[in-house]
Design a protein around this motif. Sequence first.
Motif, PDB file in Angstrom:
ATOM      1  N   TYR A 335       0.764  -1.355  -0.120  1.00  0.00           N
ATOM      2  CA  TYR A 335       0.270  -0.033   0.265  1.00  0.00           C
ATOM      3  C   TYR A 335       0.303   1.161   0.230  1.00  0.00           C
ATOM      4  O   TYR A 335       0.849   2.558  -1.114  1.00  0.00           O
ATOM      5  N   LEU A 358      -0.640  -0.715  -5.894  1.00  0.00           N
ATOM      6  CA  LEU A 358      -1.915  -0.782  -4.979  1.00  0.00           C
ATOM      7  C   LEU A 358      -3.646  -1.818  -5.285  1.00  0.00           C
ATOM      8  O   LEU A 358      -4.126  -1.906  -3.159  1.00  0.00           O
ATOM      9  N   ALA A 369      -6.334   0.702  -0.129  1.00  0.00           N
ATOM     10  CA  ALA A 369      -5.695   1.298  -0.934  1.00  0.00           C
ATOM     11  C   ALA A 369      -6.814   0.668  -2.422  1.00  0.00           C
ATOM     12  O   ALA A 369      -7.792   1.753  -3.306  1.00  0.00           O
TER      13      ALA A 369
END
Length: 376
Positions: A335, A358, A369
């Motif tokens: 992330y 992501l 995310a």
Amino acid sequence: MKNTLKIILLLLVACGVYLFVFYKTPEQRAFEKTLAAAQAGNAEAALAVAGLYAHGTGVKPNGAQAAEWYRKSAADGSAEAAWKLADLYIQGTLVPQDLEEALAYIQLAARQGSARAQSELGRFYAEGLANLPVNRGEALYWWLQAAEAGDESAQTAEQDARLEEPELYEEVKRFLSVVKRAQEGDASARLEAGQGFRLGYPVARNDEEALRWFTLAWEEGEKLPQAAYELAQMYQKGEGVEKNEARAMELFGAAAQAKNPDAQYTLGTFAYGANPPKYEDAFAWFSNAAAGGSAQAQYMTGFMLMQGQGTNLSVPLAVKFFRDAAEQNYVAAQYVLGQIYWKGLGVPADKKAGEEWLQRAADNGNESAKALLAEK
């Protein structure tokens, strides 16, 4: 003549009374001799006396006395006595049935190698007797040992499990082989046995057994650092042993000095969370653990480099460590790395690379995310 008959009659009566009061059968004499030996401390005699009381040989059947002598013999290390005492409580004929009392002696006899006790212990776990949680893995663990020793009921249970639960059967069989190698002194097997007992798979969790195997894996032979780390956690949490923070820290330190990444990461968290934080110590431990392959340490090393905590700020180095952790599927690193590329935080923006990281974080369940991707 009448007086003579009276005298003879009185003598016969006296003889009868004497025989009734004083005569003892061979079985009674044998019992008294065995009892005397048992009372003098003879372990074999103690076991024999218990059996004589249980079967009423040379003495009236007496469950309380049978249990008492079986208990004494079991305390002296007799697996046979432990099993027979357990069986008394299971059957509930000479003594009141008490499965919980029976369980303590079944476990004692099973650990000492009694095949009958091992088979019965498997049944207790399979059926959840004596308030035990049902655990098929633990049942199999004992059935396999009893079956190998020739117990027919355990052999039947093993065959059924092999057909009905093949995956669990293979897992337990493999774990049992690990325990056997551990008993032979293999350090890696001792560590693995401890981890299995601590995790509670494929057998029931047993902190005392875990502690024993970890202790042997650390204190004897190769002295495996991972075993010291596991022991440290158990002392820290009071698992299978009285909680002891000082001992835990001693073991964490020993494992860390032996380059165990988990222990190094743990010492890093202690230093980072201190009041006030010891950033330089934390960075040193995190970076050492990162070099040893710890994904969570790689993430924290990257984080501290990004913040300039305990070290010089360096975004390129931070990105390297975040990437190392992300490639090990460490979600927080995926992330953060996605954000760095997506937003161009200290590096040229790269939407494609940011979206890829992501997405990987989102696929692993990271809600932040998912929310960031939804904004694009």
